[in-house]
Write an enzyme that holds these catalytic residues in place. Structure first.
Site, mmCIF file in Angstrom:
data_model
loop_
_atom_site.group_PDB
_atom_site.id
_atom_site.type_symbol
_atom_site.label_atom_id
_atom_site.label_comp_id
_atom_site.label_asym_id
_atom_site.label_seq_id
_atom_site.Cartn_x
_atom_site.Cartn_y
_atom_site.Cartn_z
ATOM 1 N N GLY A 99 14.263 -7.160 8.330
ATOM 2 C CA GLY A 99 14.226 -5.702 8.353
ATOM 3 C C GLY A 99 12.945 -5.089 8.869
ATOM 4 N N GLY A 108 19.781 -3.101 21.903
ATOM 5 C CA GLY A 108 20.465 -3.935 20.932
ATOM 6 C C GLY A 108 21.705 -4.643 21.405
ATOM 7 N N GLU A 118 26.367 -2.273 13.756
ATOM 8 C CA GLU A 118 26.397 -2.256 12.298
ATOM 9 C C GLU A 118 27.331 -1.135 11.862
ATOM 10 O OE1 GLU A 118 22.067 -2.268 11.249
ATOM 11 O OE2 GLU A 118 22.542 -4.305 10.582
ATOM 12 N N ASN A 162 11.084 1.030 7.969
ATOM 13 C CA ASN A 162 11.364 2.460 7.790
ATOM 14 C C ASN A 162 12.491 2.765 6.804
ATOM 15 O OD1 ASN A 162 13.213 1.401 9.573
ATOM 16 N ND2 ASN A 162 13.174 3.141 10.978
ATOM 17 N N LYS A 217 21.919 -1.453 26.418
ATOM 18 C CA LYS A 217 20.754 -1.921 27.181
ATOM 19 C C LYS A 217 19.809 -2.702 26.246
ATOM 20 C CE LYS A 217 20.026 2.101 29.529
ATOM 21 N NZ LYS A 217 19.352 2.917 30.530
ATOM 22 N N PRO A 239 10.201 -6.106 21.531
ATOM 23 C CA PRO A 239 9.471 -7.385 21.688
ATOM 24 C C PRO A 239 9.835 -8.403 20.608
ATOM 25 C CG PRO A 239 7.979 -5.521 21.964
ATOM 26 C CD PRO A 239 9.284 -4.950 21.526
ATOM 27 N N GLY A 283 14.609 -0.934 19.252
ATOM 28 C CA GLY A 283 13.981 0.379 19.404
ATOM 29 C C GLY A 283 14.674 1.296 20.398
ATOM 30 N N GLU A 312 19.307 -4.762 16.257
ATOM 31 C CA GLU A 312 19.141 -3.305 16.155
ATOM 32 C C GLU A 312 17.701 -3.000 16.511
ATOM 33 O OE1 GLU A 312 21.317 -1.130 15.755
ATOM 34 O OE2 GLU A 312 23.027 -2.099 14.802
ATOM 35 N N PRO A 358 12.430 -8.682 4.071
ATOM 36 C CA PRO A 358 11.970 -7.326 4.383
ATOM 37 C C PRO A 358 10.723 -7.373 5.245
ATOM 38 C CG PRO A 358 12.013 -7.737 1.990
ATOM 39 C CD PRO A 358 12.163 -9.054 2.670
ATOM 40 N N ILE A 412 0.833 -1.207 0.000
ATOM 41 C CA ILE A 412 0.000 0.000 0.000
ATOM 42 C C ILE A 412 0.861 1.248 0.000
ATOM 43 C CG2 ILE A 412 -1.657 1.299 1.425
ATOM 44 C CD1 ILE A 412 -2.736 -1.534 2.226
ATOM 45 N N CYS A 420 14.445 4.799 14.495
ATOM 46 C CA CYS A 420 14.726 4.129 15.770
ATOM 47 C C CYS A 420 15.532 4.997 16.732
ATOM 48 C CB CYS A 420 15.480 2.839 15.504
ATOM 49 S SG CYS A 420 16.930 3.093 14.465
HETATM 50 P P1 NDP Z 1 8.855 -5.258 14.201
HETATM 51 O O1 NDP Z 1 9.636 -5.654 15.385
HETATM 52 O O2 NDP Z 1 7.379 -5.364 14.243
HETATM 53 O O3 NDP Z 1 9.327 -6.125 12.933
HETATM 54 C C1 NDP Z 1 10.681 -6.168 12.498
HETATM 55 C C2 NDP Z 1 10.858 -7.324 11.518
HETATM 56 O O4 NDP Z 1 10.787 -8.566 12.217
HETATM 57 C C3 NDP Z 1 9.791 -7.387 10.443
HETATM 58 O O5 NDP Z 1 10.368 -7.826 9.231
HETATM 59 C C4 NDP Z 1 8.849 -8.421 11.009
HETATM 60 O O6 NDP Z 1 8.055 -8.972 10.008
HETATM 61 C C5 NDP Z 1 9.821 -9.397 11.606
HETATM 62 N N1 NDP Z 1 9.278 -10.275 12.636
HETATM 63 C C6 NDP Z 1 8.195 -10.077 13.440
HETATM 64 N N2 NDP Z 1 8.047 -11.116 14.296
HETATM 65 C C7 NDP Z 1 9.058 -11.984 14.044
HETATM 66 C C8 NDP Z 1 9.464 -13.237 14.604
HETATM 67 N N3 NDP Z 1 8.798 -13.816 15.610
HETATM 68 N N4 NDP Z 1 10.560 -13.860 14.088
HETATM 69 C C9 NDP Z 1 11.248 -13.299 13.078
HETATM 70 N N5 NDP Z 1 10.921 -12.111 12.500
HETATM 71 C C10 NDP Z 1 9.842 -11.454 12.981
HETATM 72 O O7 NDP Z 1 9.330 -3.780 13.862
HETATM 73 P P2 NDP Z 1 8.728 -2.750 12.800
HETATM 74 O O8 NDP Z 1 8.854 -3.311 11.436
HETATM 75 O O9 NDP Z 1 7.398 -2.295 13.286
HETATM 76 O O10 NDP Z 1 9.789 -1.558 12.921
HETATM 77 C C11 NDP Z 1 9.755 -0.636 13.940
HETATM 78 C C12 NDP Z 1 10.726 -1.026 15.046
HETATM 79 O O11 NDP Z 1 12.030 -1.220 14.508
HETATM 80 C C13 NDP Z 1 10.863 0.091 16.077
HETATM 81 O O12 NDP Z 1 10.907 -0.455 17.370
HETATM 82 C C14 NDP Z 1 12.217 0.708 15.724
HETATM 83 O O13 NDP Z 1 12.832 1.370 16.779
HETATM 84 C C15 NDP Z 1 12.985 -0.483 15.259
HETATM 85 N N6 NDP Z 1 14.093 -0.065 14.424
HETATM 86 C C16 NDP Z 1 15.380 -0.184 14.907
HETATM 87 C C17 NDP Z 1 16.454 0.282 14.162
HETATM 88 C C18 NDP Z 1 17.849 0.137 14.652
HETATM 89 O O14 NDP Z 1 18.758 0.138 13.828
HETATM 90 N N7 NDP Z 1 18.107 0.033 15.947
HETATM 91 C C19 NDP Z 1 16.258 0.939 12.864
HETATM 92 C C20 NDP Z 1 14.878 0.949 12.424
HETATM 93 C C21 NDP Z 1 13.848 0.484 13.205
HETATM 94 P P3 NDP Z 1 6.649 -8.247 9.599
HETATM 95 O O15 NDP Z 1 6.806 -6.772 9.748
HETATM 96 O O16 NDP Z 1 6.491 -8.646 8.205
HETATM 97 O O17 NDP Z 1 5.680 -8.776 10.597
#
Ligand code: NDP
Length: 484
Positions: free
Chosen positions: A150, A454, A458, A153, A451, A231, A252, A250, A177, A28, A284
């Site tokens: 991944g 992560g 990277e 964002n 903490k 989580p 939140g 990596e 992704p 979307i 993040c």
């Molecule tokens: P999510 O934690 O919801 O998802 C991250 C990825 O993990 C997605 O590809 C997701 O798939 C996948 N995933 C979900 N559950 C599982 C599982 N049980 N086993 C394996 N893979 C799984 O994060 P968001 O995509 O909502 O991104 C936002 C979060 O990412 C924020 O907390 C942000 O801070 C963090 N972030 C951290 C960064 C860093 O470098 N420290 C950089 C960018 C973001 P799907 O989405 O398809 O369900």
């Protein structure tokens, strides 16, 4: 008309691959809410093909010299830069981020990563340790098959940040992704193959969390690097622990940005904008807890509200637009819930925060003043354009408050007092810190959290340690003396 529908859902073994048995994922466009592409979730057959292709290709890849591997990565970097315009347009369709941002922050950052690790590949070595006449040498060896998962964002950047060091070290890569943004990583794989990467070394397969989880469980997978929420990090880390696999997490943040009275006001306001509203707040490392010293707070809030009048919303592909929509309806609901909670708990909504009544997932950037440490908006990661201003008086006090969080991804300080800047930064518990700046992420510098934000780093030479392992080889020069 820009083509957003990929040739097929997955990229496996050096070519696009389709399996229509996989559940459909609608892609979307966040700016309009329209479906712009459809991909299928990876079936077990696609997952098997990706893992088998990666495993088969990795050994020969590792046998090449670092110079040969690096040359391919650097060629891919050049192709990405040449195609920056179309890759940035695609990134904008995938995420909704304005082209003004994507044209300077996504494919360009991915290219930096490919170029940097391509350059580093030739210099990867072990060491020689002399022990009298005997000696030990270490071989720096790849881990094997590395899985990247991944967030939504930065779909191009995250794919490159995970694949480039993995490939430089002689590993094969499989990237999943986020289901929200499945398009960009396919282009990264396509470009790597065009640059000469042998088939099977960069695979992209689509799917929701369950696909990522099943990849991690496979015994042929040696490492997982996740960019996602805390989580999800817990689940992925636990699954990796079952197989004693290498991990990079990596996750939140709820990072503090500390602004002292003596800071340059314009720079501090600019820093707070970069720390909160880039990518519509979906970053993040954002400094969402903005601690402003008492003497500057009023002027700071007034100037911030003034500068937010410079927000330009509209068609994100228009280069004059500087603020885009949120990624999804779900994210909009989450962020709107936090805004309502902030008001309910007594914070003062200075401006924005309202949903715009039009197709797509648009809201105005929100600034809250009079926020206290115990409020939900000051504790939880929101991942949207919501800035909280918290007042402080004393340096030691603000350091303690800034550190009072489970997260530790980033932190920033604005002050003209150079000693204070370094003193404060040294005490803030965070992996990526900024002095009189915010959210810079050059490939040359380590990036990652402390903490619960992560594990591992990277970018930079530090990433090499997370994509390779050392083998020690003891060489005896004389006779072997055994007890019997
Ligand atoms: P999510 O934690 O919801 O998802 C991250 C990825 O993990 C997605 O590809 C997701 O798939 C996948 N995933 C979900 N559950 C599982 C599982 N049980 N086993 C394996 N893979 C799984 O994060 P968001 O995509 O909502 O991104 C936002 C979060 O990412 C924020 O907390 C942000 O801070 C963090 N972030 C951290 C960064 C860093 O470098 N420290 C950089 C960018 C973001 P799907 O989405 O398809 O369900």
């Amino acid at each position: 008309m820009f083509e957003t529908q990929p040739k097929a859902s997955h990229f496996v073994g050096g070519a696009y691959m389709e399996d229509r048995d996989g559940e459909i994922i609608d892609v979307i466009y966040p700016a309009t809410g329209e479906i712009i592409a459809r991909v299928h979730e990876a079936t077990p057959a696609v997952q098997e093909a990706a893992i088998a292709a990666a495993e088969a290709a990795q050994v020969q890849w590792a046998a090449l010299s670092g110079t040969e591997r690096g040359r391919i990565l650097r060629r891919a970097a050049d192709i990405m830069r040449d195609r920056n315009h179309e890759l940035s347009q695609l990134e904008t369709f995938d995420t909704g981020k304005p082209y003004q941002e994507t044209s300077v922050a996504d494919a360009t950052s991915g290219a930096d990563s490919l170029e940097y690790f391509g350059g580093l590949a030739a210099s990867l070595t072990g060491e020689h340790i002399q022990l009298g006449e005997d000696w030990v040498y270490t071989r720096r060896e790849p881990l094997g098959v590395c899985v990247g998962i991944g967030a939504w964002n930065y779909p191009t950047q995250i794919a490159c940040w995970k694949a480039a060091p993995a490939l430089a070290c002689g590993n094969a890569s499989i990237f999943k992704p986020s289901e929200e943004t499945p398009l960009c990583a396919l282009k990264v794989a396509e470009i790597l193959v065009e640059a000469g990467l042998p088939p099977g070394l960069m695979n992209v397969i689509q799917g929701r969390g369950a696909v990522g989880a099943s990849l991690i469980r496979d015994p042929r997978v040696d490492k997982v690097s996740l960019t996602g929420s805390v989580p999800t990090g817990r689940k992925v880390y636990a699954a990796a622990a079952e197989g004693i696999k290498h991990v990079t997490m990596e996750l939140g943040g709820k990072s503090p940005l500390v602004i002292f009275d003596d800071a340059n006001l314009e720079d501090a306001v600019g820093g707070a904008i970069l720390a909160n509203f880039y990518s519509s707040g979906q970053v993040c490392s954002n400094g969402t807890r903005v601690f402003v010293q008492k003497g500057l707070r009023e002027a700071f809030v007034a100037r911030l509200a003034e500068r937010l009048k410079g927000v330009v919303m509209g068609d994100p592909q228009d280069p004059s637009v500087n603020f885009g929509p949120l990624v999804s309806a779900r994210q909009m609901d989450i962020v709107q819930g936090f805004v309502a909670q902030g008001v309910k708990e007594g914070a003062r909504l200075v401006c924005g925060g309202d949903r715009i009544d039009q197709p797509g997932f648009w809201m105005r950037p929100a600034v809250f003043d009079n926020v206290t440490d115990d409020m939900t908006i000051a504790r939880d990661e929101i991942f949207g354009p919501v800035l909280s201003v918290l007042e402080f008086e004393d340096e030691a006090d603000v350091i303690a408050r800034a550190n009072a969080t489970e997260f530790g991804l980033a932190a920033g300080v604005f002050t003209r007092d150079i000693s204070r800047a370094h003193r404060v930064i040294a005490q803030l518990k965070a992996g990526s810190c900024f002095i009189n700046s915010y959210n810079d992420a050059p490939v040359e510098a380590p990036f990652g959290g402390s903490k619960q934000s992560g594990v591992g780093r990277e970018n930079s030479k530090a990433a090499i340690e997370h994509y390779s392992q050392l083998k020690s080889v003891y060489v005896r020069m004389g006779a072997v003396e055994a007890p019997f």
